[in-house]
Motif scaffolding. Structure first.
Motif, mmCIF file in Angstrom:
data_model
loop_
_atom_site.group_PDB
_atom_site.id
_atom_site.type_symbol
_atom_site.label_atom_id
_atom_site.label_comp_id
_atom_site.label_asym_id
_atom_site.label_seq_id
_atom_site.Cartn_x
_atom_site.Cartn_y
_atom_site.Cartn_z
ATOM 1 N N GLN A 1 0.793 -1.247 -0.085
ATOM 2 C CA GLN A 1 0.031 -0.052 -0.050
ATOM 3 C C GLN A 1 0.969 1.298 -0.012
ATOM 4 O O GLN A 1 0.491 2.234 -0.827
ATOM 5 C CB GLN A 1 -0.987 -0.154 1.081
ATOM 6 N N GLU A 2 1.936 1.209 0.795
ATOM 7 C CA GLU A 2 2.662 2.461 1.016
ATOM 8 C C GLU A 2 3.449 2.665 -0.200
ATOM 9 O O GLU A 2 4.138 3.873 -0.555
ATOM 10 C CB GLU A 2 3.634 2.333 2.232
ATOM 11 N N GLU B 1 2.846 1.443 -3.380
ATOM 12 C CA GLU B 1 2.202 1.224 -4.698
ATOM 13 C C GLU B 1 2.407 1.964 -5.938
ATOM 14 O O GLU B 1 2.414 1.456 -7.041
ATOM 15 C CB GLU B 1 0.465 1.240 -4.549
ATOM 16 N N LYS C 1 -4.202 -7.249 -0.634
ATOM 17 C CA LYS C 1 -3.680 -6.172 -1.425
ATOM 18 C C LYS C 1 -3.020 -6.600 -2.875
ATOM 19 O O LYS C 1 -1.879 -7.070 -2.637
ATOM 20 C CB LYS C 1 -2.657 -5.314 -0.761
#
Length: 159
Positions: free
Chosen positions: A72-73, A75, A105
């Motif tokens: 997520q951080e 992407e 994710k």
């Protein structure tokens, strides 16, 4: 002598980064891998990652959650510079662990899962060539002793 568990990050075949897990990595070892991968992404050099989990232990729930957060951080940066990921997985339990992370994710880049490093390398090489990096693909094909090529979908075709 190497410890019972370790993780190696090998850039000697750049733009193919090879990460190998052996044994059950500690949380700190997982963090070091993510730090190393983040540093390589921040160089903003297009590359592929081949992650060999064939000798690795199953990541803990905490480690899997940390990978979800890392994806997520990172992407946007992954989409920008990471051309794809090839994963070497030869156990159903590891496949389930990786599937859990990808369910929470999904990877933002193309990926390929193989049972053998050579198959993952062949996909990576074909993907590099498809991205216009033919000289690198040819060098890697020679280093891995591969002839001909697979397309990025895994289909064999002549060189």
């Amino acid at each position: 002598m190497l410890p019972d568990s370790y993780v190696s990050i090998d850039d000697s075949r750049w733009p193919l980064q090879v990460v190998k897990f052996v044994g059950s990595a500690t949380l700190r070892q997982h963090e070091q891998v993510m730090e190393g991968m983040t540093a390589r992404l921040r160089r903003r050099e297009r590359h592929l990652s081949l992650i060999d989990l064939s000798q690795g232990g199953i990541p803990t729930a905490e480690q899997r959650q940390r990978y979800v957060l890392w994806i997520q951080e990172n992407e946007a940066l992954m989409r920008e510079v990471l051309l794809g990921m090839a994963l070497v997985i030869n156990s159903p339990a590891m496949r389930l662990a990786v599937s859990t992370v990808m369910h929470l994710k999904p990877l933002p880049v193309p990926y390929f899962i193989a049972s053998w490093e050579l198959d993952a390398a062949a996909w990576s090489i074909a993907h590099l060539e498809d991205q216009g990096l033919r000289p690198h693909a040819e060098r890697l094909r020679s280093q891995y002793g591969l002839t001909g090529r697979l397309d990025a979908g895994g289909t064999a075709r002549s060189a």
